[in-house]
Design a protein around this motif. Structure first.
Motif, short mmCIF file in Angstrom:
data_model
loop_
_atom_site.label_atom_id
_atom_site.label_comp_id
_atom_site.label_asym_id
_atom_site.label_seq_id
_atom_site.Cartn_x
_atom_site.Cartn_y
_atom_site.Cartn_z
N HIS A 212 0.76 -1.27 0.22
CA HIS A 212 0.08 -0.42 -0.10
C HIS A 212 0.96 1.09 -0.41
CE1 HIS A 212 -4.21 -0.91 0.01
NE2 HIS A 212 -4.46 -1.68 0.35
N ASN B 116 3.84 1.29 -1.04
CA ASN B 116 4.39 1.42 -3.17
C ASN B 116 3.59 2.53 -3.33
OD1 ASN B 116 6.75 0.12 -1.64
ND2 ASN B 116 6.17 -1.49 -2.22
N LEU B 117 2.29 1.98 -3.28
CA LEU B 117 1.07 2.14 -4.30
C LEU B 117 0.54 3.30 -4.32
CD1 LEU B 117 -1.23 1.81 -6.34
CD2 LEU B 117 -2.20 1.38 -5.04
N LEU C 204 3.77 5.78 -5.93
CA LEU C 204 3.86 5.59 -7.70
C LEU C 204 2.63 6.49 -7.60
CD1 LEU C 204 3.38 1.78 -7.66
CD2 LEU C 204 5.36 3.59 -8.44
N ILE D 239 3.52 10.41 -7.26
CA ILE D 239 4.22 10.72 -8.75
C ILE D 239 3.45 10.89 -9.52
CG2 ILE D 239 5.57 9.56 -10.55
CD1 ILE D 239 7.40 7.32 -8.17
N LEU D 240 1.99 10.08 -9.67
CA LEU D 240 1.53 9.88 -11.03
C LEU D 240 -0.25 10.29 -10.58
CD1 LEU D 240 1.49 10.25 -13.76
CD2 LEU D 240 0.79 7.73 -14.21
N PRO D 241 -0.59 11.39 -9.88
CA PRO D 241 -1.87 11.17 -9.60
C PRO D 241 -3.08 10.00 -9.97
CG PRO D 241 -1.16 13.85 -9.16
CD PRO D 241 0.12 12.57 -10.20
N PRO D 242 -4.24 9.57 -10.01
CA PRO D 242 -5.38 9.25 -10.14
C PRO D 242 -6.38 10.42 -10.34
CG PRO D 242 -5.78 8.96 -8.15
CD PRO D 242 -4.08 9.55 -8.58
N LEU E 283 4.45 14.01 -11.42
CA LEU E 283 5.12 14.79 -12.27
C LEU E 283 4.31 14.80 -13.67
CD1 LEU E 283 5.69 10.52 -13.41
CD2 LEU E 283 7.87 13.05 -13.14
N LEU F 78 10.50 -0.87 -8.83
CA LEU F 78 10.00 0.28 -8.52
C LEU F 78 11.52 0.26 -7.56
CD1 LEU F 78 7.29 1.29 -6.30
CD2 LEU F 78 7.86 -0.53 -5.40
N ILE G 47 12.79 3.20 -10.17
CA ILE G 47 11.81 4.48 -10.61
C ILE G 47 12.50 5.29 -9.08
CG2 ILE G 47 9.94 5.29 -9.84
CD1 ILE G 47 9.93 4.51 -13.02
N VAL H 150 -3.50 -4.55 -4.68
CA VAL H 150 -3.16 -3.33 -5.20
C VAL H 150 -1.41 -3.76 -6.08
CG1 VAL H 150 -0.80 -2.61 -3.54
CG2 VAL H 150 -3.57 -2.76 -2.88
N GLN I 11 0.00 -1.47 -9.09
CA GLN I 11 1.61 -0.92 -9.42
C GLN I 11 1.83 -1.18 -10.27
OE1 GLN I 11 4.31 -2.45 -5.71
NE2 GLN I 11 2.82 -1.86 -4.78
N ARG J 15 0.31 1.61 -12.74
CA ARG J 15 0.86 2.97 -12.58
C ARG J 15 3.07 2.24 -12.87
NH1 ARG J 15 -1.86 7.11 -11.12
NH2 ARG J 15 -3.76 5.74 -11.38
N LEU J 16 3.50 1.56 -12.81
CA LEU J 16 4.96 2.06 -13.39
C LEU J 16 4.91 1.72 -14.36
CD1 LEU J 16 6.46 -0.83 -10.56
CD2 LEU J 16 7.48 2.08 -10.68
N ILE K 71 4.10 4.97 -15.30
CA ILE K 71 5.48 6.38 -15.04
C ILE K 71 6.82 6.52 -15.88
CG2 ILE K 71 7.06 6.21 -13.27
CD1 ILE K 71 4.79 6.18 -11.30
N ARG K 72 6.89 4.71 -16.24
CA ARG K 72 8.02 4.29 -17.12
C ARG K 72 7.43 5.39 -18.65
NH1 ARG K 72 12.34 4.35 -16.25
NH2 ARG K 72 12.69 3.28 -14.82
N THR L 236 5.92 7.85 -18.97
CA THR L 236 6.02 9.15 -19.24
C THR L 236 7.46 9.30 -19.28
OG1 THR L 236 4.17 8.91 -18.13
CG2 THR L 236 5.34 11.37 -18.23
N LEU L 237 8.37 8.91 -18.06
CA LEU L 237 9.65 9.68 -18.18
C LEU L 237 10.03 9.23 -19.53
CD1 LEU L 237 10.07 7.99 -14.61
CD2 LEU L 237 10.28 10.03 -15.63
N ARG M 295 9.87 11.80 -22.36
CA ARG M 295 9.70 13.03 -21.75
C ARG M 295 11.01 14.13 -22.28
NH1 ARG M 295 8.86 15.72 -15.84
NH2 ARG M 295 10.59 14.61 -15.53
#
Lengths: 222, 172
Positions: free
Chosen positions: A67, A69-70, A73, A76-79, A150, A192, A195, B74, B78, B81-82, B85-86, B88-89, B92
Motif C-alpha cells: 500500500h 508503494n502504491l 506511485l 508520482i502520477l496521481p489518479p 510529474l 519500483l 523508479i 494493489v 502498482q 502505474r509503473l 510512469i516509465r 512518461t519518463l 519526456r
C-alpha cells in the motif's frame, strides 16, 4: 451340426466385442467422456498451478508495504487532475528560480477514461512568467521537470523577459483491472526500485505549499 | 454313392490346425479386448479421482485468492502505474537541459521557442557583438542537437549582431 460347433466361440467373441464396443464407445460415449474428463483435468491442473503460483506470490507480499508503494506511485502520477497542486508547483518553480509568476489560464476538461485506463484528456495550463535571463528560465524548468507529481512542459515561448509555458499536469486514472486466474501477479520490486532511484532527487511540494482541497474551486475554467 | 466329406487324414489335420488357430486368435483378441477395457476403466477411475483432488485444490486456492484479493489489486495497480510512469519518463524531453545547452558565453539568447511535436522544432534568436561568435554558436548548436539549422544573420541598429536559428529534428 456338431462339426461347426467350434465356430461358436469366435463368433460369440466377435458379437460380444462388437456389441459391447458399440454400447461403450457408441451409445454411452465412453471414449468422448474419457477425452473430455482428460481435457477437464488438464485445465484444472493448469489452473491449480497458476493459482498456486499466484497465492505463493501474494502470500509473500506485505500488504502494508505494498500500500505504501502504491501511495508513492500515486504521489508520482496521481489518479485524477489536481489543478491547485499544479499551480503550486509552478509558483514554487517561479519562486525557486527568482522568476515572477505573472498569470495563468487553462482548461480543465471532462474526466473521461476508457476501460483500460487510458487518459482521454489532459490538465494543461498556459503560464506566463517574467524572467531576467535564460538562466532563470532554465532554473524554473529544472525545478518543474524534477518535481512530483510529474508534469510535462509542452511548449516554451520566450520573448525577451516574457516566457509563456504550456505545462501539463500528468495523471492517470486507476485502471479497471479484470479479475481472473490467467492474470499473473507481476513482480514490481525491480521496476519500483529503478523508479525510486531515478526519482530520488525529485522534489515534492513543501507541506505548507500543498493546497487544501477545502474551499478551492478545482474547475475555475470553462 | 459319392462321399463329399473330407475324410482324408490331411484334411482332418488341416481342419484341426484351423480350429486351433481360430481358437487361439479369438482368445488373444478377447484377452486383449478385456485388457483394453480394464485399462480404460482404470484410466477413467484415475481421472475421476484426480479430478476430484485437483478440484478440491482449486477450490481451496480460489478461497485463498479471495482472501488475498486486496493484495493482488494493489500489486496489479502498482504494475499498471509503473508502466505509465516509465512511459512518461521515457518520452519526456529535458527542457532544462535544452535551455542549458542554448546558453553560451559571448552570446545572449533573447528569444526561444520550443513546441512538442515531431520532428521537434526550436526557434532561437541570439545576439552578440561578433558575427563570428554567432556563427560559431550556430555550428555548436547544430553539433549538440544533431539537427538541421536554418540561420539568418543580421546587423542591428544598435550595432549588435543578431542570429535567428531554426533547429529542426534531432533531440532537444
Amino acid at each position: 451340426m456338431k462339426v461347426w460347433s467350434w465356430v461358436v466361440y469366435p463368433l460369440a467373441v466377435v458379437v460380444v466385442v462388437l456389441v459391447s464396443a458399440n454400447i461403450l464407445f457408441g451409445n454411452l460415449g465412453l471414449w468422448d467422456k474419457l477425452s473430455a474428463s482428460q481435457t477437464q483435468l488438464k485445465k484444472q491442473a493448469e489452473m491449480a498451478t497458476q493459482l498456486r503460483a499466484k497465492v505463493s506470490r501474494l502470500q509473500s507480499a506485505d500488504l502494508v508495504t505494498e500500500h505504501q508503494n502504491l501511495d508513492y506511485l500515486i504521489q508520482i502520477l496521481p489518479p485524477d487532475k489536481n489543478l491547485p497542486v499544479l499551480l503550486a508547483q509552478i509558483q514554487q518553480a517561479a519562486s525557486v528560480s527568482g522568476a515572477v509568476f505573472e498569470s495563468f489560464r487553462g482548461k480543465v476538461g471532462e474526466v473521461t477514461a476508457s476501460q483500460s485506463g487510458t487518459v482521454a484528456d489532459a490538465l494543461q495550463l498556459q503560464v506566463t512568467l517574467q524572467i531576467t535571463d535564460l538562466g532563470q528560465l532554465q532554473r524554473a524548468l529544472a525545478y518543474l521537470e524534477s518535481s512530483l507529481p510529474l508534469l510535462q512542459v509542452k511548449q516554451v515561448r520566450m520573448t525577451g523577459t516574457r516566457v509563456d509555458l504550456v505545462v501539463e499536469g500528468l495523471w492517470s486514472s486507476l485502471a479497471h483491472l479484470p479479475a481472473g486466474v490467467e492474470y499473473a501477479v507481476p513482480d514490481t520490486s525491480a521496476d519500483l526500485a529503478q523508479i525510486r532511484g531515478q526519482l530520488k532527487n525529485y522534489s515534492t511540494l513543501p507541506v505548507s505549499e500543498i493546497p487544501s482541497e477545502t474551499g478551492v474551486n478545482s474547475t475555475p475554467f470553462q | 454313392m459319392i462321399n463329399l466329406l473330407p475324410t482324408s487324414a490331411v484334411a482332418d489335420a488341416n481342419l484341426a490346425r484351423l480350429k486351433h488357430w481360430v481358437s487361439t486368435f479369438t482368445t488373444v483378441v478377447l484377452v486383449g479386448y478385456v485388457l483394453v477395457l480394464a485399462g480404460l476403466a482404470g484410466r477413467s477411475w484415475y481421472l475421476a479421482k484426480r479430478t476430484t483432488t485437483v478440484s478440491a485444490q482449486v477450490a481451496t486456492l480460489t478461497s485463498q485468492m479471495g482472501q488475498l484479493a486486496e493484495t493482488e489489486a494493489v500489486l496489479r495497480q502498482q504494475d499498471d502505474r509503473l508502466k505509465s510512469i516509465r512511459q512518461t519518463l521515457d518520452r519526456r524531453v529535458d527542457l532544462a537541459q535544452t535551455a542549458s545547452t542554448l546558453a553560451a558565453a559571448n552570446v545572449t539568447v533573447t528569444d526561444w521557442e520550443y513546441m512538442e511535436q515531431l520532428p521537434p522544432v526550436q526557434n532561437v534568436v541570439a545576439v552578440g557583438s561578433s558575427a563570428a561568435n554567432l556563427e560559431a554558436y550556430a555550428t555548436n548548436l547544430r553539433y549538440k542537437f544533431a539537427t538541421d539549422v536554418i540561420k539568418t544573420l543580421s546587423l542591428r541598429l544598435d550595432g549588435q549582431w543578431q542570429i535567428k536559428l531554426q533547429l529542426t529534428g534531432g533531440k532537444p
